[in-house]
Design a protein around this motif. Structure first.
Motif, mmCIF file in Angstrom:
data_model
loop_
_atom_site.group_PDB
_atom_site.id
_atom_site.type_symbol
_atom_site.label_atom_id
_atom_site.label_comp_id
_atom_site.label_asym_id
_atom_site.label_seq_id
_atom_site.Cartn_x
_atom_site.Cartn_y
_atom_site.Cartn_z
ATOM 1 N N GLY A 54 1.853 29.656 -23.500
ATOM 2 C CA GLY A 54 2.274 28.768 -22.418
ATOM 3 C C GLY A 54 1.245 28.779 -21.302
ATOM 4 N N THR A 55 1.702 29.067 -20.081
ATOM 5 C CA THR A 55 0.788 29.022 -18.929
ATOM 6 C C THR A 55 0.168 30.380 -18.618
ATOM 7 N N ARG A 56 0.570 31.410 -19.386
ATOM 8 C CA ARG A 56 0.171 32.779 -19.020
ATOM 9 C C ARG A 56 -0.614 33.479 -20.126
ATOM 10 N N ILE A 57 -1.276 34.542 -19.750
ATOM 11 C CA ILE A 57 -1.969 35.384 -20.718
ATOM 12 C C ILE A 57 -0.954 36.362 -21.305
ATOM 13 N N ALA A 58 -0.936 36.442 -22.630
ATOM 14 C CA ALA A 58 0.063 37.289 -23.293
ATOM 15 C C ALA A 58 -0.537 38.595 -23.808
ATOM 16 N N TRP A 59 -1.803 38.561 -24.181
ATOM 17 C CA TRP A 59 -2.418 39.760 -24.778
ATOM 18 C C TRP A 59 -3.930 39.692 -24.562
ATOM 19 N N VAL A 60 -4.542 40.865 -24.345
ATOM 20 C CA VAL A 60 -5.992 40.974 -24.151
ATOM 21 C C VAL A 60 -6.447 42.241 -24.863
ATOM 22 N N ALA A 117 -5.406 39.411 -17.683
ATOM 23 C CA ALA A 117 -4.522 40.503 -18.087
ATOM 24 C C ALA A 117 -3.160 39.895 -18.406
ATOM 25 N N PRO A 118 -2.383 40.580 -19.243
ATOM 26 C CA PRO A 118 -1.058 40.047 -19.577
ATOM 27 C C PRO A 118 -0.248 39.739 -18.318
ATOM 28 N N GLY A 119 0.370 38.556 -18.327
ATOM 29 C CA GLY A 119 1.195 38.137 -17.199
ATOM 30 C C GLY A 119 0.469 37.281 -16.190
ATOM 31 N N MET A 120 -0.869 37.353 -16.182
ATOM 32 C CA MET A 120 -1.626 36.526 -15.232
ATOM 33 C C MET A 120 -1.631 35.073 -15.712
ATOM 34 N N ASP A 135 -3.875 27.305 -16.266
ATOM 35 C CA ASP A 135 -2.473 27.450 -16.665
ATOM 36 C C ASP A 135 -2.312 27.208 -18.166
ATOM 37 N N GLY A 136 -3.263 27.694 -18.936
ATOM 38 C CA GLY A 136 -3.176 27.606 -20.385
ATOM 39 C C GLY A 136 -3.593 26.283 -20.988
ATOM 40 N N VAL A 137 -3.938 25.323 -20.139
ATOM 41 C CA VAL A 137 -4.313 23.984 -20.629
ATOM 42 C C VAL A 137 -5.824 23.819 -20.531
ATOM 43 N N GLY A 138 -6.451 23.374 -21.618
ATOM 44 C CA GLY A 138 -7.888 23.108 -21.588
ATOM 45 C C GLY A 138 -8.158 21.890 -20.713
ATOM 46 N N LEU A 139 -9.103 22.017 -19.790
ATOM 47 C CA LEU A 139 -9.392 20.892 -18.879
ATOM 48 C C LEU A 139 -10.517 20.021 -19.435
#
Ligand code: NIG
Ligand code: FE
Length: 389
Positions: free
Chosen positions: A34-40, A352-355, A385-389
Protein backbone atom coordinates in the motif's frame (compact mmCIF):
# COMPACT_ATOMS: atom_id res chain seq x y z
CA UNK A 1 -0.93 -3.30 -3.85
CA UNK A 2 2.40 -4.82 -2.89
CA UNK A 3 5.70 -4.39 -4.69
CA UNK A 4 9.15 -5.77 -4.02
CA UNK A 5 12.15 -3.69 -5.06
CA UNK A 6 15.00 -6.14 -5.19
CA UNK A 7 18.61 -6.40 -6.33
CA UNK A 8 19.38 -3.01 -4.71
CA UNK A 9 23.17 -2.63 -4.74
CA UNK A 10 23.21 -0.10 -1.90
CA UNK A 11 20.19 0.78 0.23
CA UNK A 12 20.34 3.91 2.37
CA UNK A 13 17.84 3.33 5.18
CA UNK A 14 18.86 6.17 7.53
CA UNK A 15 18.32 3.72 10.36
CA UNK A 16 21.77 4.41 11.79
CA UNK A 17 23.74 1.55 13.27
CA UNK A 18 27.33 0.67 14.14
CA UNK A 19 28.46 4.21 13.42
CA UNK A 20 26.91 4.19 9.95
CA UNK A 21 24.62 7.21 9.86
CA UNK A 22 23.07 6.02 6.59
CA UNK A 23 22.17 2.55 7.89
CA UNK A 24 23.48 1.07 4.66
CA UNK A 25 22.40 -2.39 3.51
CA UNK A 26 24.11 -3.84 0.44
CA UNK A 27 22.39 -6.35 -1.86
CA UNK A 28 19.08 -5.31 -0.35
CA UNK A 29 15.35 -5.47 -0.99
CA UNK A 30 12.38 -3.37 0.13
CA UNK A 31 8.76 -4.53 0.27
CA UNK A 32 6.07 -1.91 -0.20
CA UNK A 33 2.50 -2.68 0.89
CA UNK A 34 0.00 0.00 0.00
CA UNK A 35 1.37 3.40 1.00
CA UNK A 36 3.91 2.09 3.52
CA UNK A 37 7.12 0.12 3.73
CA UNK A 38 6.44 -3.38 5.03
CA UNK A 39 9.87 -5.03 5.07
CA UNK A 40 13.53 -4.06 4.54
CA UNK A 41 16.57 -6.34 4.51
CA UNK A 42 19.06 -8.39 2.51
CA UNK A 43 17.62 -9.45 -0.85
CA UNK A 44 18.44 -13.07 -0.02
CA UNK A 45 15.98 -12.91 2.90
CA UNK A 46 13.19 -11.09 1.05
CA UNK A 47 9.64 -12.40 1.40
CA UNK A 48 8.70 -14.76 -1.39
CA UNK A 49 6.65 -13.10 -4.13
CA UNK A 50 2.91 -13.71 -3.82
CA UNK A 51 0.18 -13.38 -6.44
CA UNK A 52 -0.35 -9.78 -7.44
CA UNK A 53 2.97 -8.57 -6.04
CA UNK A 54 4.92 -6.48 -8.51
CA UNK A 55 8.70 -6.80 -8.66
CA UNK A 56 11.19 -4.10 -9.58
CA UNK A 57 14.75 -5.15 -10.40
CA UNK A 58 17.06 -2.34 -9.26
CA UNK A 59 19.88 -3.98 -11.24
CA UNK A 60 22.48 -3.29 -8.57
CA UNK A 61 21.72 0.42 -8.36
CA UNK A 62 21.29 2.50 -5.20
CA UNK A 63 18.02 3.34 -3.43
CA UNK A 64 17.67 6.24 -0.99
CA UNK A 65 14.71 7.78 0.87
CA UNK A 66 12.82 10.45 -1.08
CA UNK A 67 14.25 13.92 -0.50
CA UNK A 68 12.55 16.07 2.13
CA UNK A 69 12.84 19.70 1.04
CA UNK A 70 11.93 21.53 4.23
CA UNK A 71 12.19 25.07 2.86
CA UNK A 72 10.66 26.45 -0.35
CA UNK A 73 8.72 29.51 -1.46
CA UNK A 74 6.91 28.03 -4.47
CA UNK A 75 3.78 30.19 -4.78
CA UNK A 76 4.72 33.35 -6.61
CA UNK A 77 4.29 35.30 -9.83
CA UNK A 78 7.01 36.46 -12.20
CA UNK A 79 10.75 35.95 -11.81
CA UNK A 80 13.83 38.09 -11.12
CA UNK A 81 16.28 36.89 -13.74
CA UNK A 82 17.37 40.50 -14.29
CA UNK A 83 18.31 40.78 -10.62
CA UNK A 84 20.32 37.55 -10.83
CA UNK A 85 22.11 38.84 -13.91
CA UNK A 86 22.99 42.11 -12.18
CA UNK A 87 24.22 40.19 -9.15
CA UNK A 88 26.62 38.21 -11.26
CA UNK A 89 28.28 41.49 -12.23
CA UNK A 90 28.54 42.76 -8.67
CA UNK A 91 25.19 44.08 -7.40
CA UNK A 92 24.70 42.59 -3.91
CA UNK A 93 21.60 40.61 -2.88
CA UNK A 94 19.23 42.52 -0.59
CA UNK A 95 15.96 41.53 1.10
CA UNK A 96 14.16 44.38 -0.68
CA UNK A 97 13.94 42.41 -3.94
CA UNK A 98 11.15 40.40 -2.31
CA UNK A 99 8.82 43.37 -2.89
CA UNK A 100 9.09 42.95 -6.66
CA UNK A 101 7.84 39.39 -6.42
CA UNK A 102 5.09 40.57 -4.07
CA UNK A 103 3.83 42.95 -6.79
CA UNK A 104 3.90 40.20 -9.44
CA UNK A 105 2.19 37.70 -7.13
CA UNK A 106 -0.60 40.07 -6.16
CA UNK A 107 -1.24 40.59 -9.86
CA UNK A 108 -1.46 36.88 -10.67
CA UNK A 109 -4.78 34.99 -10.66
CA UNK A 110 -5.37 31.90 -8.54
CA UNK A 111 -5.44 29.85 -11.76
CA UNK A 112 -2.07 31.19 -12.89
CA UNK A 113 -0.46 30.58 -9.49
CA UNK A 114 -1.99 27.10 -9.26
CA UNK A 115 -0.74 26.13 -12.72
CA UNK A 116 2.76 27.38 -11.93
CA UNK A 117 2.75 25.51 -8.63
CA UNK A 118 1.67 22.30 -10.37
CA UNK A 119 4.66 22.70 -12.67
CA UNK A 120 6.99 23.06 -9.69
CA UNK A 121 5.52 19.98 -8.02
CA UNK A 122 6.23 17.97 -11.18
CA UNK A 123 9.75 19.43 -11.20
CA UNK A 124 10.33 18.43 -7.56
CA UNK A 125 9.03 14.89 -8.02
CA UNK A 126 11.17 14.36 -11.10
CA UNK A 127 14.22 15.26 -9.01
CA UNK A 128 13.40 12.85 -6.22
CA UNK A 129 11.71 15.19 -3.75
CA UNK A 130 8.71 13.46 -2.17
CA UNK A 131 8.00 15.78 0.79
CA UNK A 132 8.22 19.55 0.60
CA UNK A 133 7.30 22.59 2.63
CA UNK A 134 5.94 25.76 1.02
CA UNK A 135 5.86 29.24 2.55
CA UNK A 136 3.54 32.12 1.87
CA UNK A 137 5.23 35.51 1.96
CA UNK A 138 4.74 37.01 -1.49
CA UNK A 139 1.19 38.27 -0.82
CA UNK A 140 1.56 40.42 2.30
CA UNK A 141 -2.10 41.45 2.39
CA UNK A 142 -4.69 39.49 4.36
CA UNK A 143 -6.38 38.41 1.13
CA UNK A 144 -3.19 37.48 -0.73
CA UNK A 145 -1.48 35.67 2.12
CA UNK A 146 -4.64 33.63 2.72
CA UNK A 147 -4.87 32.65 -0.93
CA UNK A 148 -1.19 31.66 -1.09
CA UNK A 149 -1.65 29.51 2.04
CA UNK A 150 -4.77 27.94 0.53
CA UNK A 151 -3.04 27.21 -2.79
CA UNK A 152 0.01 25.74 -1.03
CA UNK A 153 -2.25 23.54 1.10
CA UNK A 154 -3.65 22.02 -2.09
CA UNK A 155 -0.27 20.37 -2.74
CA UNK A 156 1.37 19.84 0.66
CA UNK A 157 0.46 19.52 4.34
CA UNK A 158 3.63 21.46 5.19
CA UNK A 159 2.44 25.04 4.74
CA UNK A 160 4.19 27.90 6.49
CA UNK A 161 2.63 31.30 7.11
CA UNK A 162 5.33 33.88 6.33
CA UNK A 163 3.40 37.15 6.41
CA UNK A 164 6.56 38.45 8.11
CA UNK A 165 8.73 38.06 5.02
CA UNK A 166 9.35 41.77 4.57
CA UNK A 167 7.40 44.95 5.39
CA UNK A 168 5.47 45.72 2.18
CA UNK A 169 6.04 49.06 0.47
CA UNK A 170 2.65 50.51 1.49
CA UNK A 171 3.56 50.03 5.17
CA UNK A 172 7.13 51.33 4.82
CA UNK A 173 6.48 54.27 7.16
CA UNK A 174 4.12 52.29 9.43
CA UNK A 175 5.92 49.06 10.19
CA UNK A 176 4.29 48.68 13.62
CA UNK A 177 0.91 48.66 11.94
CA UNK A 178 2.11 45.95 9.58
CA UNK A 179 3.28 43.76 12.46
CA UNK A 180 -0.12 44.32 14.12
CA UNK A 181 -1.79 43.13 10.92
CA UNK A 182 0.44 40.03 10.69
CA UNK A 183 -0.24 38.94 14.27
CA UNK A 184 -3.94 39.80 13.98
CA UNK A 185 -6.19 39.55 10.97
CA UNK A 186 -3.60 38.03 8.62
CA UNK A 187 -2.67 35.26 11.02
CA UNK A 188 -6.35 34.49 11.64
CA UNK A 189 -6.94 34.23 7.89
CA UNK A 190 -3.93 31.93 7.30
CA UNK A 191 -3.79 29.71 10.38
CA UNK A 192 -6.40 27.25 9.16
CA UNK A 193 -4.33 26.47 6.05
CA UNK A 194 -0.93 26.42 7.79
CA UNK A 195 1.08 24.18 10.08
CA UNK A 196 4.00 26.56 10.64
CA UNK A 197 4.74 30.20 11.46
CA UNK A 198 7.98 31.71 10.14
CA UNK A 199 9.63 35.13 10.27
CA UNK A 200 12.55 36.62 8.34
CA UNK A 201 14.63 37.95 11.26
CA UNK A 202 17.27 39.96 9.43
CA UNK A 203 18.46 43.48 8.76
CA UNK A 204 16.06 44.88 6.15
CA UNK A 205 13.27 42.55 7.28
CA UNK A 206 12.12 42.10 10.93
CA UNK A 207 13.87 42.91 14.22
CA UNK A 208 14.34 40.38 17.00
CA UNK A 209 11.57 41.98 19.08
CA UNK A 210 9.15 41.97 16.15
CA UNK A 211 10.11 38.40 15.32
CA UNK A 212 9.54 37.23 18.86
CA UNK A 213 6.10 38.80 18.91
CA UNK A 214 5.16 37.25 15.56
CA UNK A 215 6.29 33.75 16.53
CA UNK A 216 4.45 33.96 19.84
CA UNK A 217 1.25 35.00 18.09
CA UNK A 218 1.56 32.07 15.68
CA UNK A 219 2.12 29.63 18.52
CA UNK A 220 -0.94 31.03 20.29
CA UNK A 221 -2.90 30.12 17.14
CA UNK A 222 -1.61 26.55 17.20
CA UNK A 223 1.19 26.97 14.64
CA UNK A 224 4.70 25.61 15.15
CA UNK A 225 7.63 28.05 14.91
CA UNK A 226 10.52 28.12 12.44
CA UNK A 227 12.80 31.06 11.58
CA UNK A 228 14.77 32.56 8.69
CA UNK A 229 17.91 33.87 10.38
CA UNK A 230 21.58 34.78 10.09
CA UNK A 231 21.48 34.84 6.30
CA UNK A 232 22.93 38.24 5.43
CA UNK A 233 24.93 38.90 8.58
CA UNK A 234 25.25 38.09 12.27
CA UNK A 235 22.06 38.61 14.24
CA UNK A 236 19.52 37.38 16.73
CA UNK A 237 17.76 34.82 14.52
CA UNK A 238 19.39 31.66 15.86
CA UNK A 239 19.09 32.56 19.53
CA UNK A 240 15.49 33.65 18.99
CA UNK A 241 14.66 30.37 17.24
CA UNK A 242 16.23 28.26 19.99
CA UNK A 243 14.44 30.25 22.70
CA UNK A 244 11.12 29.77 20.88
CA UNK A 245 11.72 26.01 20.57
CA UNK A 246 11.62 26.33 16.78
CA UNK A 247 11.82 23.11 14.77
CA UNK A 248 14.42 24.76 12.56
CA UNK A 249 16.37 27.93 11.93
CA UNK A 250 17.17 28.31 8.28
CA UNK A 251 20.18 29.83 6.47
CA UNK A 252 22.68 29.97 9.43
CA UNK A 253 25.32 31.49 7.18
CA UNK A 254 26.76 33.91 9.77
CA UNK A 255 27.10 32.24 13.17
CA UNK A 256 29.16 33.15 16.21
CA UNK A 257 30.27 30.62 18.82
CA UNK A 258 27.27 31.39 21.05
CA UNK A 259 24.90 30.59 18.16
CA UNK A 260 26.58 27.24 17.57
CA UNK A 261 26.51 26.42 21.29
CA UNK A 262 22.82 27.39 21.53
CA UNK A 263 21.96 25.14 18.58
CA UNK A 264 24.02 22.25 19.94
CA UNK A 265 22.11 22.31 23.21
CA UNK A 266 18.70 22.46 21.55
CA UNK A 267 16.16 20.49 19.54
CA UNK A 268 16.33 23.12 16.79
CA UNK A 269 17.69 21.91 13.45
CA UNK A 270 20.09 24.16 11.51
CA UNK A 271 18.80 24.08 7.94
CA UNK A 272 21.44 25.16 5.45
CA UNK A 273 20.40 26.47 2.04
CA UNK A 274 23.44 26.37 -0.23
CA UNK A 275 21.44 27.34 -3.31
CA UNK A 276 21.29 30.81 -1.77
CA UNK A 277 25.04 31.20 -1.42
CA UNK A 278 25.50 29.78 -4.91
CA UNK A 279 23.01 32.24 -6.42
CA UNK A 280 23.95 35.29 -4.38
CA UNK A 281 27.72 34.80 -4.35
CA UNK A 282 27.84 34.77 -0.57
CA UNK A 283 30.20 32.67 1.54
CA UNK A 284 28.73 29.23 2.27
CA UNK A 285 27.68 28.26 5.82
CA UNK A 286 30.13 26.04 7.69
CA UNK A 287 28.31 22.73 8.02
CA UNK A 288 31.40 20.99 9.40
CA UNK A 289 31.57 23.34 12.37
CA UNK A 290 27.90 22.70 13.15
CA UNK A 291 28.06 18.92 12.80
CA UNK A 292 31.26 18.70 14.85
CA UNK A 293 29.54 20.70 17.59
CA UNK A 294 26.67 18.18 17.66
CA UNK A 295 24.07 20.27 15.82
CA UNK A 296 21.49 18.46 13.67
CA UNK A 297 21.89 19.80 10.13
CA UNK A 298 19.38 19.68 7.27
CA UNK A 299 19.82 20.99 3.75
CA UNK A 300 17.01 22.39 1.63
CA UNK A 301 16.60 24.22 -1.67
CA UNK A 302 14.90 27.48 -0.52
CA UNK A 303 13.49 27.49 -4.06
CA UNK A 304 12.35 31.09 -4.66
CA UNK A 305 12.71 33.61 -7.49
CA UNK A 306 15.14 35.87 -5.62
CA UNK A 307 17.92 34.14 -3.75
CA UNK A 308 17.80 30.53 -5.04
CA UNK A 309 15.72 29.64 -8.08
CA UNK A 310 16.47 25.92 -8.05
CA UNK A 311 14.48 23.00 -6.67
CA UNK A 312 17.32 20.49 -7.09
CA UNK A 313 18.17 18.58 -3.93
CA UNK A 314 20.96 16.70 -5.75
CA UNK A 315 22.54 20.11 -6.43
CA UNK A 316 22.21 20.99 -2.72
CA UNK A 317 24.00 17.74 -1.86
CA UNK A 318 26.80 18.46 -4.30
CA UNK A 319 27.24 22.00 -2.94
CA UNK A 320 27.11 20.82 0.68
CA UNK A 321 29.90 18.36 -0.02
CA UNK A 322 32.04 20.56 -2.24
CA UNK A 323 31.59 23.86 -0.38
CA UNK A 324 30.40 23.20 3.16
CA UNK A 325 32.59 20.40 4.46
CA UNK A 326 29.98 17.66 4.59
CA UNK A 327 30.69 14.07 3.64
CA UNK A 328 28.47 12.67 0.89
CA UNK A 329 26.69 10.46 3.44
CA UNK A 330 26.10 13.41 5.78
CA UNK A 331 24.71 15.48 2.92
CA UNK A 332 22.32 12.74 1.77
CA UNK A 333 21.18 12.28 5.38
CA UNK A 334 20.67 16.04 5.73
CA UNK A 335 18.56 16.11 2.53
CA UNK A 336 16.33 13.24 3.74
CA UNK A 337 16.30 12.48 7.48
CA UNK A 338 17.51 15.99 8.31
CA UNK A 339 14.65 17.56 6.37
CA UNK A 340 12.23 15.25 8.17
CA UNK A 341 13.61 16.42 11.54
CA UNK A 342 13.30 20.04 10.43
CA UNK A 343 9.61 19.38 9.71
CA UNK A 344 9.15 17.27 12.85
CA UNK A 345 8.03 14.34 10.73
CA UNK A 346 8.66 10.77 11.81
CA UNK A 347 6.96 9.10 8.83
CA UNK A 348 9.39 10.23 6.10
CA UNK A 349 13.16 10.52 5.61
CA UNK A 350 14.03 6.87 6.29
CA UNK A 351 13.35 3.45 4.79
CA UNK A 352 12.01 1.22 7.54
CA UNK A 353 8.85 -0.78 8.21
CA UNK A 354 5.92 1.52 8.88
CA UNK A 355 7.42 4.55 7.16
CA UNK A 356 5.77 6.07 4.11
CA UNK A 357 6.96 4.31 0.95
CA UNK A 358 8.80 7.36 -0.43
CA UNK A 359 11.88 6.12 -2.26
CA UNK A 360 14.26 7.08 -5.03
CA UNK A 361 16.10 4.63 -7.29
CA UNK A 362 19.31 6.23 -8.50
CA UNK A 363 20.92 5.62 -11.83
CA UNK A 364 24.14 5.02 -9.92
CA UNK A 365 25.65 2.29 -7.75
CA UNK A 366 26.01 4.41 -4.58
CA UNK A 367 24.65 7.60 -3.01
CA UNK A 368 28.12 9.16 -3.26
CA UNK A 369 27.42 9.64 -6.96
CA UNK A 370 24.93 12.41 -6.08
CA UNK A 371 27.91 14.59 -5.13
CA UNK A 372 30.47 12.93 -7.37
CA UNK A 373 28.46 13.53 -10.57
CA UNK A 374 27.05 17.06 -10.05
CA UNK A 375 24.51 18.23 -12.58
CA UNK A 376 23.93 14.76 -14.01
CA UNK A 377 20.31 13.50 -13.86
CA UNK A 378 20.65 10.42 -11.66
CA UNK A 379 17.02 9.97 -10.59
CA UNK A 380 15.82 6.76 -12.28
CA UNK A 381 12.49 6.16 -10.46
CA UNK A 382 10.55 7.81 -7.65
CA UNK A 383 7.81 6.33 -5.42
CA UNK A 384 5.62 8.49 -3.23
CA UNK A 385 3.27 6.79 -0.78
CA UNK A 386 3.96 3.55 -2.62
CA UNK A 387 2.98 4.93 -6.03
CA UNK A 388 5.53 5.24 -8.83
CA UNK A 389 5.60 8.84 -10.06
O1 NIG B 1 14.90 32.47 2.04
N1 NIG B 1 15.38 35.11 3.15
C1 NIG B 1 14.23 35.41 2.85
N2 NIG B 1 13.50 34.90 1.87
C2 NIG B 1 14.02 34.20 0.76
C3 NIG B 1 14.37 35.11 -0.35
C4 NIG B 1 13.18 35.57 -1.03
C5 NIG B 1 13.44 36.47 -2.22
O2 NIG B 1 14.53 37.04 -2.42
O3 NIG B 1 12.46 36.60 -2.95
C6 NIG B 1 15.16 33.33 1.21
O4 NIG B 1 16.29 33.46 0.75
FE1 FE C 1 13.57 31.20 2.44
Amino acid sequence: MAALITNIGELTTNVSRDGDLAGTITDAAVLIEGTRIAWVGPAADAPAPVAGMGTVDAAGRAVIPGFVDSHTHLVFGGDRADEFEARMTGTPYAAGGIRRTVAATRGASDEALRARLAGFVTELHAQGTTTFEIKTGYGLTVHDEARLARLAAEVTPEVTFLGAHVVPAEFAERRDEYVDLVVGEMLRACAAHSRWIDVFCERGAFTADESERILAAGVAHGLLPRVHGNQLGHGEGVRLAVAAGAASVDHCTYLDDADVAALAGSQTVATLLPGVEFSTRQPYPDARRLIDAGVTVAIASDCNPGSSFTSSMPLMIALAVREMGMTPSEAVWAATAGGARALRRDDVGAIAPGMRADLVLLDAPTRVHLAYRPGVPLIASVWKDGVGL
